[in-house]
Scaffold this motif. Structure first.
Motif, PDB file in Angstrom:
ATOM      1  N   LEU A  73      -8.660 -19.818   6.011  1.00 44.35           N
ATOM      2  CA  LEU A  73     -10.426 -19.418   6.687  1.00 44.35           C
ATOM      3  C   LEU A  73     -10.427 -18.090   5.318  1.00 44.35           C
ATOM      4  CD1 LEU A  73      -9.172 -18.065   9.872  1.00 44.35           C
ATOM      5  CD2 LEU A  73     -10.689 -20.114  10.202  1.00 44.35           C
ATOM      6  N   VAL A  74     -10.059 -17.805   4.468  1.00 42.23           N
ATOM      7  CA  VAL A  74     -10.316 -16.545   3.524  1.00 42.23           C
ATOM      8  C   VAL A  74     -11.208 -17.771   2.682  1.00 42.23           C
ATOM      9  CG1 VAL A  74      -9.827 -15.417   1.486  1.00 42.23           C
ATOM     10  CG2 VAL A  74      -9.095 -14.975   4.451  1.00 42.23           C
ATOM     11  N   THR A  75     -10.768 -18.306   2.110  1.00 44.16           N
ATOM     12  CA  THR A  75     -10.599 -19.268   1.110  1.00 44.16           C
ATOM     13  C   THR A  75     -12.177 -19.885   2.023  1.00 44.16           C
ATOM     14  OG1 THR A  75      -8.924 -20.255   0.163  1.00 44.16           O
ATOM     15  CG2 THR A  75     -10.556 -21.687  -0.061  1.00 44.16           C
ATOM     16  N   ASP A  76     -12.716 -20.552   2.265  1.00 44.90           N
ATOM     17  CA  ASP A  76     -13.453 -20.713   3.711  1.00 44.90           C
ATOM     18  C   ASP A  76     -14.579 -20.172   3.627  1.00 44.90           C
ATOM     19  OD1 ASP A  76     -14.905 -23.038   4.505  1.00 44.90           O
ATOM     20  OD2 ASP A  76     -15.824 -21.670   6.410  1.00 44.90           O
ATOM     21  N   ALA A  77     -14.369 -18.673   3.864  1.00 46.84           N
ATOM     22  CA  ALA A  77     -15.623 -17.796   4.028  1.00 46.84           C
ATOM     23  C   ALA A  77     -15.942 -17.602   1.976  1.00 46.84           C
ATOM     24  CB  ALA A  77     -15.340 -16.706   4.488  1.00 46.84           C
ATOM     25  N   ARG A  78     -15.149 -16.898   1.940  1.00 48.21           N
ATOM     26  CA  ARG A  78     -15.081 -16.600  -0.404  1.00 48.21           C
ATOM     27  C   ARG A  78     -16.087 -17.677  -0.520  1.00 48.21           C
ATOM     28  NH1 ARG A  78     -17.308 -14.190  -3.261  1.00 48.21           N
ATOM     29  NH2 ARG A  78     -16.180 -13.769  -5.179  1.00 48.21           N
ATOM     30  N   LEU A  79     -15.873 -19.012  -0.663  1.00 49.63           N
ATOM     31  CA  LEU A  79     -17.028 -20.131  -1.281  1.00 49.63           C
ATOM     32  C   LEU A  79     -17.998 -19.994  -1.107  1.00 49.63           C
ATOM     33  CD1 LEU A  79     -13.972 -22.505  -1.535  1.00 49.63           C
ATOM     34  CD2 LEU A  79     -14.349 -21.530  -3.165  1.00 49.63           C
ATOM     35  N   ALA A  80     -18.408 -19.167   0.779  1.00 46.97           N
ATOM     36  CA  ALA A  80     -18.923 -19.334   0.827  1.00 46.97           C
ATOM     37  C   ALA A  80     -20.436 -17.963   0.657  1.00 46.97           C
ATOM     38  CB  ALA A  80     -19.639 -20.124   2.443  1.00 46.97           C
ATOM     39  N   ASP A  81     -20.019 -17.525  -0.911  1.00 48.20           N
ATOM     40  CA  ASP A  81     -20.239 -16.581  -1.085  1.00 48.20           C
ATOM     41  C   ASP A  81     -20.615 -15.113   0.123  1.00 48.20           C
ATOM     42  OD1 ASP A  81     -19.920 -17.409  -3.501  1.00 48.20           O
ATOM     43  OD2 ASP A  81     -22.406 -17.736  -3.201  1.00 48.20           O
ATOM     44  N   MET A  82     -19.332 -15.002   1.085  1.00 42.32           N
ATOM     45  CA  MET A  82     -19.415 -14.210   2.326  1.00 42.32           C
ATOM     46  C   MET A  82     -18.317 -12.677   1.938  1.00 42.32           C
ATOM     47  SD  MET A  82     -19.037 -16.573   5.232  1.00 42.32           S
ATOM     48  CE  MET A  82     -20.702 -17.754   6.178  1.00 42.32           C
ATOM     49  N   VAL A  83     -18.893 -11.453   2.049  1.00 41.29           N
ATOM     50  CA  VAL A  83     -17.755 -10.630   2.452  1.00 41.29           C
ATOM     51  C   VAL A  83     -16.797 -10.912   2.880  1.00 41.29           C
ATOM     52  CG1 VAL A  83     -17.790  -7.972   2.401  1.00 41.29           C
ATOM     53  CG2 VAL A  83     -19.903  -9.054   1.693  1.00 41.29           C
ATOM     54  N   ILE A  84     -15.965 -10.869   2.831  1.00 45.57           N
ATOM     55  CA  ILE A  84     -14.794 -10.876   3.673  1.00 45.57           C
ATOM     56  C   ILE A  84     -14.426  -9.385   4.613  1.00 45.57           C
ATOM     57  CG2 ILE A  84     -12.438 -11.825   3.816  1.00 45.57           C
ATOM     58  CD1 ILE A  84     -12.402 -13.539   1.579  1.00 45.57           C
TER      59      ILE A  84
END
Length: 744
Positions: A628-639
């Motif tokens: 989940l974290v990797t998917d959000a980071r690849l989308a340039d999201m603030v986790i």
């Protein structure tokens, strides 16, 4: 039953609706004035929130925090219209509250015509005094919450969150509602003196009830404070001590009002001072001397040093600071003011002490004012009939139960006998009363033959069973056997099982409380931070900055800790409940086999839970969170995850895996206990509905999430059916014969 409401009730409701329509039409011409007041309250609140209140509450939140913690604390809006909608919501509430007094005023004539307003005129000064007292108590409660309670509470919550790696980033809605509702609770708690006094004066609740149940009230205050305040002892005491003192003051006012109501003479304050002049004078000197010594002999310096060690920014100023007077004059003024305050408290005590000799039951011979609960067995038998004529059966049972709790069965029996004697003499003529008394004498003799205390308990059980019999007959027109059929046929069985656990309730509560306290203490002392840091360390290295976990509600982390502790406590107490309930379950036909099978159940379920938990914590939880974290980071999201969502995800992927593993194990154990394979296979629809209800309660309010939780549970149930199919040879050879309860 054709309808849940009888014809009289339906007619009463219809008449009530018609009366409401007439009432509104009668005050229609004045409703515009009420609306204007409502609108002014709404606009004033909306404007005050924008100009002053937000900044004021924000300063209160940070006022007692250390600089490092205050720099991390923040309040955010999570939706575009959140702030303006919140202001409108608060404005509507304040406007409605503001409009209530004028609405009552313009409708006073209609209320008086319907008997809901005093027929005789009430002095305006009394109404004004009552209103000022209510407003003053409410304001004092709110001020205590905002200026004393909240600064320390927010300082603790923010500091605890940072130690656990949780950023105190509060949602403006949750933060505001938390402050507002808790402040209102303090304000409403400030109304306790008026509430207790009013209930005692009107006789809705007797003053003696509030007085005798003070221990229960104190326990409830501490329990409520433990639930809605941080777990540190200082904050809980700040919650509980003022409310306990307020309850004591409420009892004092109620005693004054009830005595004045029952007594034809007024309360003599000057006479009470003369009777206790030594106490009043000593308290006056003590109050002035303590305050003078506090400022002159180093008390102020010592207290300020202690406050400095605790990190508080609050300090005692020098005498006269800000008042424009020299220290000597200011110290003398402080001493005089506190001396008068101590004298006032001592005077209140003196008046209260004299009430024992000026009460209606003592001085003026009012038999209805006698407190039967304070008498011994001989006093109960000698008390006049009027003391029992005002009782109902519930009050007599309560007094008898209190006597039994005090290990005085003789007094309990005397209370029941006197109540029966007075009730029967009031219902029938002299001949009927004589016959009833003879019957009671025979019944008492029979009870004596069976044993004094046993006969008394039998009498009380017969009385209390009337209520349950009446309750059942309301559903079955008096047929209790039909009542058991109406509720599924398990009423007697469940009652028998619960009765078998009643004598073990202390042990069950002790096990549950001990485990819950141990888990909460571990989380509180660093377990929460340990779990969070361990899981974050497994985040893929390419994700810079890790995971930001925030708390949107001030007590969100504490609430999670309490819920998780309760969950573990329930899991721990389950085998103990099973052990004590097994003989009753076997006797009623729910299970088969000897009690040693409880150890088999406990070991098997614990092993399945432990194995599933280890699998989830080692592989499933970190793998899912990392994905989940990797998917959000690849989308340039603030986790940035909310603490409750993140931690419950951890629970579902660790303990939840153990729970899934326990489902097939439990199905095999139930088959061994007498639940046949065909029952599991044929009842899959009911199980599906039950699982969906379970998922709807214990998952976020989202249909997709509910189905995501339902599918694994149903898959585990399917695996269990497959295992049972193999173990029982397709249902041809169950592990135990079907129990007799299954065929109902």
């Amino acid at each position: 039953m054709a309808s849940a409401l009888d014809e009289d009730t339906q007619q009463s409701l219809a008449e009530g609706r018609e009366s409401a329509k007439v009432f509104l039409r009668s005050i229609q011409k004045d409703l515009q004035k009420v609306f204007v007041v409502f609108l002014l309250g709404f606009l004033a609140t909306f404007w005050a929130l924008r100009m002053y209140v937000w900044e004021f509450l924000y300063n209160v939140t940070k006022s007692n925090m250390s600089p490092a913690v205050a720099a991390e604390a923040d309040v955010i809006a999570t939706t575009p219209f959140e702030v303006i909608l919140l202001q409108a919501k608060i404005g509507l509430i304040v406007g409605a509250i503001t409009a209530i007094p004028p609405l009552v005023y313009v409708s006073r004539d209609e209320l008086r015509a319907r008997g809901a307003w005093p027929q005789s005129p009430v002095s305006r000064w009394k109404l004004a005094l009552l209103g000022l007292l209510g407003v003053g108590l409410f304001s004092f409660g709110v001020a205590y919450g905002i200026y004393a309670f909240f600064p320390l509470m927010f300082s603790f919550l923010a500091g605890f969150g940072l130690e656990a790696g949780i950023e105190p980033t509060y949602s403006i809605v949750m933060w505001t509602e938390f402050i507002v509702f808790l402040s209102l609770s303090f304000g409403l708690a400030g109304q306790m003196p008026l509430l207790v006094t009013g209930l005692s004066y009107t006789g809705i609740v007797q003053y003696e009830t509030f007085r005798d149940k003070w221990r229960h009230a104190v326990v409830l205050i501490f329990v409520f404070g433990a639930m809605f305040s941080p777990p540190d002892p200082f904050t809980q005491l700040m919650w509980a001590f003022p409310l306990t003192a307020l309850y004591g003051f409420s009892l004092y006012l109620a005693k004054l009002v009830v005595t004045a109501q029952r007594s034809p003479d007024g309360i003599n304050v000057l006479g009470a001072i003369r009777n206790h002049w030594n106490v009043v004078g000593g308290a006056t000197v003590l109050g002035g001397g303590l305050v003078y010594a506090f400022y002159e002999y180093g008390g102020r310096t010592a207290v300020n040093d202690l406050l400095r060690l605790t990190g508080s920014s609050w300090r005692f100023l020098e005498p006269g600071a800000g008042l424009g007077t020299d220290p000597v004059t200011a110290t003398t003024g402080y001493a005089v003011a506190w001396a008068l305050a101590f004298a006032a408290v001592a005077t209140l005590w003196a008046v209260y002490a004299d009430l024992d000799t000026t009460s209606a039951g003592y001085q003026y011979g009012d038999p209805t004012a006698i407190d039967v609960g304070e008498l011994d067995a001989a006093g109960v038998r000698a008390a006049p009939d009027e003391a029992f004529a005002a009782m109902d059966e519930g009050e007599s049972l309560a007094l008898a139960q209190a006597a039994i709790d005090d290990d005085d069965p003789e007094k309990a029996q005397a209370i029941l006998d006197r109540f029966d004697e007075v009730s029967e003499s009031g219902e029938g003529d002299a001949g009927d009363a004589g016959d009833a008394s003879a019957g009671n004498a025979d019944g008492s003799a029979a009870a004596g033959d069976a044993g004094g205390e046993g006969g008394l308990m039998g009498t009380m059980q017969n009385r209390t069973s009337r209520a349950s019999s009446t309750f059942l007959s309301e559903f079955t027109d008096g047929d209790e056997e039909e009542a058991e059929d109406d509720i599924g046929g398990y009423y007697t069985d469940l009652k028998f099982i619960f009765d078998s656990l009643r004598s073990r309730s202390f042990r069950l509560v002790a096990v549950f409380g001990s485990v819950m306290a141990a888990v909460f203490t571990w989380l509180y002392l660093g377990g929460l931070a340990t779990v969070r840091n361990d899981l974050e360390s497994r985040v893929p290295a390419e994700i810079e900055g890790g995971i930001n976990i925030i708390t949107l509600h001030p007590v969100e982390a504490l609430i999670f800790m309490v819920k998780f502790s309760v969950l573990v406590g329930l899991l721990a107490v389950f085998p103990v409940v099973l052990y004590y309930a097994w003989p009753a379950l076997r006797e009623r036909g729910f299970v088969a086999g000897r009690i040693w099978q409880v150890y088999l159940w406990t070991g098997a379920l614990f092993g399945g839970m432990l194995g599933g938990f280890a699998l989830g914590y080692a592989y499933i939880a970190p793998g899912l969170i990392g994905w989940l974290v990797t998917d959000a980071r690849l989308a340039d999201m603030v986790i940035t995850y909310q603490v409750s969502d993140f931690l419950w995800l951890v629970i579902y992927t660790t303990i939840g895996i153990g729970f899934l593993a326990d489902i097939p194990i439990a199905m095999v154990l139930l088959n061994k206990a007498g639940v046949p394979y065909r029952t599991f296979r044929s009842r899959w629809r009911e199980v599906t509905i039950g699982i969906m209800l379970f998922a709807a309660v214990f998952t976020p309010a989202d249909v997709i999430t509910m189905f995501l939780a339902t599918l694994p549970l149903m898959a585990a149930y399917g695996v269990g059916i497959g295992v049972l199919f193999l173990v029982t040879l397709g249902g041809r050879r169950n592990l135990s014969p079907p129990s007799k309860a299954i065929g109902r």
